[in-house]
Design a protein around this motif. Structure first.
Motif, PDB file in Angstrom:
ATOM      1  N   SER A 181       2.774  -2.783  -4.190  1.00 21.18           N
ATOM      2  CA  SER A 181       2.670  -4.200  -4.581  1.00 21.18           C
ATOM      3  C   SER A 181       2.406  -4.297  -6.084  1.00 21.18           C
ATOM      4  N   LEU A 197       5.519  -3.359  -8.050  1.00 22.67           N
ATOM      5  CA  LEU A 197       6.490  -4.467  -8.048  1.00 22.67           C
ATOM      6  C   LEU A 197       6.077  -5.521  -9.085  1.00 22.67           C
ATOM      7  N   PHE A 214       8.762  -7.094   3.165  1.00 22.63           N
ATOM      8  CA  PHE A 214       7.319  -7.347   3.231  1.00 22.63           C
ATOM      9  C   PHE A 214       6.940  -8.423   2.216  1.00 22.63           C
ATOM     10  N   SER A 216       4.936  -8.475  -0.140  1.00 25.01           N
ATOM     11  CA  SER A 216       4.729  -7.991  -1.516  1.00 25.01           C
ATOM     12  C   SER A 216       5.955  -8.175  -2.395  1.00 25.01           C
ATOM     13  N   THR A 217       7.145  -8.004  -1.811  1.00 22.26           N
ATOM     14  CA  THR A 217       8.383  -8.124  -2.605  1.00 22.26           C
ATOM     15  C   THR A 217       8.454  -9.526  -3.221  1.00 22.26           C
ATOM     16  N   ILE A 272      15.797  -3.431  -0.714  1.00 23.16           N
ATOM     17  CA  ILE A 272      14.788  -2.510  -0.165  1.00 23.16           C
ATOM     18  C   ILE A 272      15.498  -1.441   0.669  1.00 23.16           C
ATOM     19  N   GLN A 305       9.405   2.514   1.263  1.00 25.66           N
ATOM     20  CA  GLN A 305       9.456   3.404   2.430  1.00 25.66           C
ATOM     21  C   GLN A 305      10.333   4.639   2.219  1.00 25.66           C
ATOM     22  N   SER A 308       5.734   3.273  -2.395  1.00 24.36           N
ATOM     23  CA  SER A 308       4.405   3.079  -1.799  1.00 24.36           C
ATOM     24  C   SER A 308       3.861   4.404  -1.281  1.00 24.36           C
ATOM     25  N   HIS A 311       0.973   4.204   0.582  1.00 25.79           N
ATOM     26  CA  HIS A 311      -0.012   3.606   1.498  1.00 25.79           C
ATOM     27  C   HIS A 311      -0.187   4.506   2.718  1.00 25.79           C
ATOM     28  N   LYS A 316       2.739   5.334   4.946  1.00 18.75           N
ATOM     29  CA  LYS A 316       3.961   5.941   4.414  1.00 18.75           C
ATOM     30  C   LYS A 316       3.968   7.469   4.592  1.00 18.75           C
ATOM     31  N   GLU A 357      -4.178   4.092  -0.450  1.00 12.71           N
ATOM     32  CA  GLU A 357      -3.470   3.010  -1.140  1.00 12.71           C
ATOM     33  C   GLU A 357      -2.956   3.619  -2.440  1.00 12.71           C
ATOM     34  N   TYR A 384       9.393  -6.652  10.367  1.00 10.18           N
ATOM     35  CA  TYR A 384       8.879  -7.749   9.540  1.00 10.18           C
ATOM     36  C   TYR A 384       9.150  -9.103  10.196  1.00 10.18           C
TER      37      TYR A 384
HETATM   38  C1  LIG Z   1       9.335  -3.137   1.575  1.00 13.26           C
HETATM   39  C2  LIG Z   1       7.879  -3.054   1.211  1.00 13.26           C
HETATM   40  N1  LIG Z   1       7.498  -3.385  -0.027  1.00 13.26           N
HETATM   41  C3  LIG Z   1       6.210  -3.310  -0.410  1.00 13.26           C
HETATM   42  C4  LIG Z   1       5.232  -2.895   0.461  1.00 13.26           C
HETATM   43  C5  LIG Z   1       3.798  -2.862   0.007  1.00 13.26           C
HETATM   44  O1  LIG Z   1       3.348  -1.548  -0.243  1.00 13.26           O
HETATM   45  P1  LIG Z   1       1.831  -1.300  -0.659  1.00 13.26           P
HETATM   46  O2  LIG Z   1       1.004  -1.425   0.552  1.00 13.26           O
HETATM   47  O3  LIG Z   1       1.826   0.087  -1.236  1.00 13.26           O
HETATM   48  O4  LIG Z   1       1.490  -2.302  -1.695  1.00 13.26           O
HETATM   49  C6  LIG Z   1       5.576  -2.535   1.762  1.00 13.26           C
HETATM   50  C7  LIG Z   1       4.552  -2.085   2.711  1.00 13.26           C
HETATM   51  O5  LIG Z   1       4.793  -1.621   3.779  1.00 13.26           O
HETATM   52  C8  LIG Z   1       6.935  -2.620   2.150  1.00 13.26           C
HETATM   53  O6  LIG Z   1       7.323  -2.306   3.399  1.00 13.26           O
END
Ligand SMILES: Cc1ncc(COP(=O)(O)O)c(C=O)c1O
Length: 380
Positions: free
Chosen positions: A57, A60, A82, A84-85, A127, A156, A177, A179, A182, A188, A321
């Motif tokens: 996140s 991005l 997700f 975050s995008t 993505i 991913q 990521s 996380h 993953k 994180e 999602y």
């Molecule tokens: C496509 C996508 N983008 C961003 C994220 C966010 O990743 P993070 O938790 O490292 O911020 C995820 C989390 O699964 C995701 O699937």
């Protein structure tokens, strides 16, 4: 038996590495462990500048800030992603524009992208769903034609390849990521790869709270100060130490996930084939990281029943999602909440199966035999 959907994978290597980082007294970012990790990523991406970030996140957001997205600029992304995008664009006043996906991959559909391009479009964010690389050829042609930046959300897909090239080759910016969910994880964490040379230095300023600290560390000046916009987009060296130990197991982790993925693939492509529409598929021109395995069921009702029956047997099977254009926040934006046919249909039919590196043979056998029973007992 009670199965987990996902499980962190670590041993003494991570513990020893994190102990060394703690004992070093260097706990902030861009120190010894971060440097080693970045050079490892650079072996795969020799032409990129690597920035380790606290999450995908954050990567991005850093990428959007670096690109100079301004209020009113439009950014096209799949609705099937997700939050975050889209958040990364929203925080800088940009407008997320949601497009449709390819049913075979669940990745962005270039034909749909083209329909949403306007004079305000500044960026496209594809993505790589489930670690399967998005086909970048057409997107890259579109981006070149209209002067649009590509930032790949590869949350991913670290470890996946398209035509023998690691994912992200055709993107200006790539976000990963690390996380807990993953393949490689420090709880994180994330990374931003910057592929445009003219952005390298600016990105370093942005990562370090908008200061030119980098120039001081390089001995180019004796103090540093605030010179641009920025934030704290830096991964602690303590987490980098854990991640470095994970990176040393990258091949092993992928090999372990592959066994599970292939077992599911074989199961659903045998006599169970008629009970589903399709499974995730790896094309010959791809090498993937086996991050996730999914199936499309014939209806939302089938999916509900399948998940319930699997859960009764202690096996978590999850949805993917909730599409952003039909989510509460997406609707409130009133940008394009219209029907996206493939996204709307398949997001209600997709199911993901449990996958984690140290799944035992016994657990895998239990999942396979129980899944078979659930399908044959309930969908005949
Ligand atoms: C496509 C996508 N983008 C961003 C994220 C966010 O990743 P993070 O938790 O490292 O911020 C995820 C989390 O699964 C995701 O699937």
């Amino acid at each position: 038996m009670k199965i987990s959907f996902n499980k962190p994978y670590f041993d003494d290597k991570e513990l020893n590495s994190v102990r060394k980082a703690l004992q070093s007294g260097n706990h902030s970012g861009n120190k010894e462990f971060s440097r080693k990790l970045k050079s490892r990523i650079n072996q795969k991406y020799p032409n990129s500048h690597v920035f380790l970030t606290p999450s995908c996140s954050a990567a991005l957001e850093m990428g959007v800030m670096l690109s100079g997205i301004k209020p009113g600029d439009e950014v096209i992304m799949p609705s099937y992603t997700f939050s975050s995008t889209a958040n990364a664009v929203l925080v800088f006043g940009g407008i997320p524009v949601f497009c449709d996906i390819n049913p075979e991959t669940m990745n962005l559909d270039p034909v749909s992208v083209e329909q949403f391009i306007t004079s305000k479009t500044k960026m496209i964010i594809p993505i790589d769903y489930a670690g399967i690389p998005c086909d970048m050829d057409e997107i890259s042609t579109l981006a070149k034609k209209h002067g649009i930046i590509i930032m790949l959300d590869a949350a991913q897909s670290y470890g996946s390849y398209l035509f023998d090239k690691p994912v992200g080759e055709k993107a200006d910016l790539v976000c990963f990521s690390f996380h807990e969910t993953k393949n490689l994880s420090c709880g994180e964490g994330g990374a931003l790869l910057v592929n445009r040379k003219e952005w390298f230095e600016k990105a370093a300023f942005i990562q370090e709270k908008g200061t030119d600290r980098k120039r001081m560390l390089e001995g180019l000046q004796d103090r540093y100060s605030w010179i641009s916009n920025g934030s704290s987009y830096i991964l602690s060296d303590i987490l980098a130490a854990i991640l470095l130990a994970q990176f040393e197991k990258e091949k092993l982790i992928i090999a372990k996930r592959k066994i599970i993925y292939n077992a599911y693939h074989e199961l659903f492509n045998s006599d169970l084939k008629s009970f589903i529409i399709r499974t995730s598929k790896i094309e010959e021109f791809m090498k993937v990281n086996y991050h996730s395995f999914w199936i499309h069921m014939h209806s939302n009702a089938d999916r509900k029943l399948f998940m319930e029956k699997m859960s009764d047997r202690g096996i978590p099977a999850y949805i993917g999602y909730v599409p952003l254009h039909s989510s509460k926040m997406g609707k409130s934006l009133k940008v394009n909440t219209e029907y996206l046919p493939v996204t709307d249909e398949l997001s209600s039919k997709i199911v993901r199966m449990p996958i984690y590196p140290d799944m035992t043979d016994e657990e895998l056998t239990y999942i396979i035999s129980n899944t078979r029973e659930v399908v044959l007992e309930n969908f005949n």
